[in-house]
Scaffold this motif. Structure first.
Motif, short mmCIF file in Angstrom:
data_model
loop_
_atom_site.label_atom_id
_atom_site.label_comp_id
_atom_site.label_asym_id
_atom_site.label_seq_id
_atom_site.Cartn_x
_atom_site.Cartn_y
_atom_site.Cartn_z
N ALA A 93 0.84 -1.21 0.00
CA ALA A 93 0.00 0.00 0.00
C ALA A 93 0.86 1.25 0.00
O ALA A 93 1.26 1.75 1.05
CB ALA A 93 -0.93 -0.02 1.20
N GLN A 94 1.13 1.73 -1.19
CA GLN A 94 1.96 2.92 -1.36
C GLN A 94 1.12 4.08 -1.89
O GLN A 94 1.04 5.14 -1.27
CB GLN A 94 3.09 2.58 -2.34
N THR A 95 0.45 3.84 -3.02
CA THR A 95 -0.27 4.92 -3.70
C THR A 95 -1.41 5.47 -2.85
O THR A 95 -2.10 4.73 -2.15
CB THR A 95 -0.85 4.37 -5.03
N GLU A 96 -1.60 6.79 -2.95
CA GLU A 96 -2.71 7.45 -2.25
C GLU A 96 -3.62 8.13 -3.26
O GLU A 96 -3.25 8.29 -4.43
CB GLU A 96 -2.14 8.48 -1.25
N LEU A 97 -4.77 8.57 -2.77
CA LEU A 97 -5.72 9.24 -3.65
C LEU A 97 -5.05 10.44 -4.36
O LEU A 97 -5.25 10.67 -5.55
CB LEU A 97 -6.91 9.71 -2.80
N GLY B 250 5.82 12.57 -2.34
CA GLY B 250 4.70 13.46 -1.99
C GLY B 250 3.62 12.77 -1.15
O GLY B 250 2.59 13.39 -0.84
N LEU B 251 3.85 11.50 -0.76
CA LEU B 251 2.83 10.79 0.04
C LEU B 251 2.56 11.56 1.34
O LEU B 251 3.47 12.19 1.90
CB LEU B 251 3.29 9.37 0.37
N GLU B 252 1.32 11.44 1.83
CA GLU B 252 0.93 12.26 2.99
C GLU B 252 0.69 11.47 4.28
O GLU B 252 0.67 12.06 5.36
CB GLU B 252 -0.37 13.01 2.67
N TRP C 20 -5.12 4.37 -1.90
CA TRP C 20 -6.09 4.21 -2.97
C TRP C 20 -5.44 3.46 -4.12
O TRP C 20 -4.44 3.94 -4.63
CB TRP C 20 -6.57 5.60 -3.44
N TRP C 21 -5.89 2.32 -4.42
CA TRP C 21 -5.43 1.44 -5.52
C TRP C 21 -4.82 0.12 -5.07
O TRP C 21 -4.92 -0.87 -5.83
CB TRP C 21 -4.42 2.12 -6.48
N ILE D 289 2.84 -0.66 4.46
CA ILE D 289 2.30 0.69 4.25
C ILE D 289 3.47 1.67 4.12
O ILE D 289 4.43 1.61 4.90
CB ILE D 289 1.46 1.13 5.49
N TYR D 290 3.38 2.56 3.13
CA TYR D 290 4.41 3.60 3.01
C TYR D 290 3.85 4.90 3.58
O TYR D 290 2.75 5.34 3.22
CB TYR D 290 4.85 3.75 1.55
#
Ligand SMILES: CCCCC/C=C/C(=O)SCCNC(=O)CCNC(=O)[C@H](O)C(C)(C)COP(=O)(O)OP(=O)(O)OC[C@H]1O[C@@H](n2cnc3c(N)ncnc32)[C@H](O)[C@@H]1OP(=O)(O)O
Ligand SMILES: Cc1cc2nc3c(=O)[nH]c(=O)nc-3n(C[C@H](O)[C@H](O)[C@H](O)COP(=O)(O)OP(=O)(O)OC[C@H]3O[C@@H](n4cnc5c(N)ncnc54)[C@H](O)[C@@H]3O)c2cc1C
Length: 609
Positions: free
Chosen positions: A81-85, A93-95, A119-120, A133-134
């Motif tokens: 789980a890396q990508t975010e909305l 830039g992950l939050e 998300w994804w 999780i990143y």
């Protein structure tokens, strides 16, 4: 199947596959093949190809001892789980935050904004019990950037999300079945706590006192799981391309249109040069991607061994090659599958041709594991760096070794004089090297005109991507040529592969003629000699085209295509498929009495009046 049925059926298949793997038992390679032949995206992909490798690559020895036995026996199921909305491409830039609390010796995971929701991630929505999780690591108010954490998401007894976790599926994706067998998910944390020892700490650490100990190795090793998957995606591109080409080639040999003389038989569409000009380069690409995939696997194994010995020298090249080749081969394969659909005319548009589903399931490969443009820009950065170091005494190595001959390659003129010269490996290679180098040097020259390099880079993005693609195409051509130089078993096989190698190279020249002419890598006369040679190669491949796709050894069951059937018995089977459609269950359709009949009757009544 409805989405729910499709999803449940994928769970059934995945668990059955896992049972077989244990019962038979199957080796690691055999297990991979079994999952491959399941032929449906599902949670196993992410568990085995990303969750387990992330722990292996980024976990300490203790973490591996604790988590890998559980994961290897599938007592826990994990995802990546890396990508975010709000951010996918820009990993920095992950939050999501992971703030260390020294009082409890825990990290508090939190999603501060809606855009920070994961998300994804595949397998996250409904199946995974755990995830890597990143999140941004924060200690003592300081942000240390993105790091990986092992997080339990669901209760192991009843599968409900743990308190502080909101989780679900992101909804229906492109296509009818396709990728919808996968539960790509969303996830939000509300101050969710995990023990400190669940931060993946092989690269950098947080001590009991909350002190951050940065990594003494390149931080990019954190991206290692993506590099490993990108490498496998290249070989998978060959498999998908081969599948589409197999369908289109067999069908093109069955299908006849025009050309009947005196009431005789019509022409097989595969005999039209236009069909060959669209089909045979794709056939050649399927082979080319297979060979470059084999080489990339070797490169990846080599860099992995070097990294274990703390030798980071070839990491940039491994990153550039995996990123660039993933991008180039998946873009070509998606386009190729769609072209194969069109090569099958109207029948290609039928679901039972197998091509719409293949396209729908394949096309996200252009986006996942890195958007294809973003990845080519990584190659471009690598090339610009290499060009800037030319003349510094540091000789370029590996796939950029050709740049070491910059002086010659910038000045040389192609010595192609006749069409057959285009079958000379050295001449073909030099043409591709000259084009790639000249495009890279031209970008570097244009960049140097900007005071601010980053601003220049932004301005020149489109040219940079083209230069990166030229470099990647050179790699594929050169690895095909290397393959031909090695031992190839089977009488006559080498000759067939030679034909395909030159079709691959010459069709690229034709397709990117603007590049080759504008860089003066060839003249327009040499370009027309290349076309002439290409036509002759098509003629040589034609009698063997069906054998060359039969060689992929795909069963009818795996191909799932009426048009690509091994026995060529297309027309009766198209009828059989049509008759299976639920619309044909009754002669008069549902809705006739409700809508059609009143309409017709009304018309009849008014006609009588
Ligand atoms: C099994 C099949 C199913 C697949 C399911 C799908 C799963 C997924 O999609 S998982 C999520 C995948 N996400 C991505 O791929 C995100 C893509 N973005 C990135 O990888 C990065 O954000 C980036 C590479 C585009 C940029 O990273 P950033 O840290 O911002 O790097 P810089 O551009 O500042 O470059 C710094 C430096 O690092 C080098 N580098 C970048 N990545 C790697 C790497 N993987 N390995 C080695 N080195 C890397 C980069 O070249 C720069 O080098 P220098 O120029 O020498 O400083
Ligand atoms: C089927 C599928 C499965 C996935 N599985 C997972 C998973 O298991 N785990 C996970 O973490 N993620 C997963 N992802 C997410 C995937 O990794 C991201 O979608 C991907 O990295 C692209 O990021 P993005 O969506 O933010 O695209 P964006 O970056 O928003 O791209 C949008 C457009 O902007 C352009 N663009 C972006 N940045 C630049 C730039 N610097 N310069 C020029 N152009 C730019 C792109 O080329 C693109 O045209 C999955 C995605 C899909 C589709």
């Amino acid at each position: 199947m409805t989405r729910k049925e499709l999803f449940k059926n994928t769970l059934r298949k995945s668990v059955h596959a896992w049972k077989l793997i244990n019962e038979l038992p199957l080796s690691d390679d055999e297990s991979l093949m079994l999952r491959h032949f399941m032929d449906q995206p599902g949670f196993l992909d992410l568990h085995w190809r990303m969750f387990v490798p992330a722990i292996k690559g980024q976990g300490t020895e203790e973490q591996k001892q604790k988590w890998l036995p559980l994961a290897n026996k599938m007592q826990i199921i994990g995802c990546y789980a890396q990508t975010e909305l709000g951010h996918g491409s820009n990993v920095q830039g992950l939050e999501t935050t992971a703030t260390f609390d020294p009082q409890t010796d825990q990290f508090i995971l939190h999603s501060p904004t809606q855009t920070s929701s994961k998300w994804w991630p595949g397998g996250l929505g409904k199946v995974s019990t755990h995830a890597v999780i990143y999140a941004r690591l924060i200690t003592d108010g300081k942000d240390h950037g993105v790091h990986g954490f092992i997080v339990q998401l669901r209760n192991m007894d009843d599968h409900s999300p743990l308190p502080g976790i909101t989780i679900g599926d992101i909804g229906v994706k492109f296509g009818n079945g396709a990728y919808n067998s996968m539960d790509n998910g969303f996830l939000m944390f509300d101050k969710f706590c995990i023990p400190r020892d669940q931060m993946l700490m092989r690269l950098s650490k947080v001590t009991r006192e909350g002190k951050y100990v940065p990594s003494d190795v390149p931080r990019q090793l954190m991206y290692g799981t993506m590099v490993s998957v990108r490498q496998t995606i290249v070989s998978n591109a060959s498999i998908a391309m081969a599948r589409a080409v197999c369908i289109a080639t067999r069908y093109s040999a069955v299908r006849r249109q025009f050309g009947s003389q005196n009431g005789g038989i019509e022409t097989q569409v595969i005999d039209y040069k236009t069909q060959q000009n669209r089909l045979f380069p794709l056939l050649a690409s399927a082979y080319a991607f297979r060979f470059v995939g084999e080489w990339l696997k070797w490169l990846y194994t080599d860099v992995t061994q070097r990294l274990e010995a703390s030798d980071f020298a070839t990491l940039p090249e491994a990153h550039a090659c995996t990123a660039g080749l993933k991008s180039m081969t998946t873009s070509a394969t998606s386009d190729g599958i769609e072209e194969c659909r069109k090569l099958c005319g109207g029948h290609g548009y039928l679901w039972c041709s197998g091509l719409p589903e293949l396209f729908a399931v394949y096309v996200p490969a252009c986006t996942y594991e890195g958007d294809n443009v973003v990845l080519q820009l990584q190659v471009a950065r690598f090339l610009m760096k290499t060009v800037s170091q030319l003349g510094s005494g540091k000789a370029p190595a590996g796939t950029t070794a050709y740049m070491g001959r910059a002086k010659h390659l910038l000045q040389c003129r192609s010595s192609i004089r006749k069409a057959e010269d285009w079958l000379n490996p050295a001449m073909v290679l030099e043409t591709f090297e000259a084009r790639a180098l000249r495009m890279a040097v031209s970008c570097a020259n244009n960049l140097s005109k900007f005071e601010n390099q980053e601003q220049g880079f932004s301005e020149l993005l489109a040219d940079l991507v083209e230069a990166a693609i030229a470099h990647c195409q050179l790699i594929v051509v050169s690895k095909f040529i290397v393959k031909l130089e090695g031992e190839i078993k089977g009488k006559g096989v080498k000759n067939q592969l030679k034909n395909l190698c030159y079709i691959y190279a010459l069709h690229l020249i034709h397709k990117h003629l603007g590049d080759f002419l504008s860089t003066n890598s060839i003249t327009s006369e040499q370009a027309s000699l290349a076309n002439h040679q290409l036509r002759s190669l098509y003629t040589q491949v034609r009698p063997n085209a069906v054998a060359l796709v039969d060689a992929f050894d795909y069963t009818d069951h795996y191909l799932g295509s009426v048009l690509g059937r091994y026995d060529g018995n297309v027309y009766p089977k198209l009828f059989e498929e049509a008759l299976k459609d639920p619309l044909n269950d009754t002669v008069v359709p549902d809705g006739y009495h409700e809508y059609i009949r009143p309409l017709i009757k009304q018309h009849l009544r008014s006609a009588r009046l």
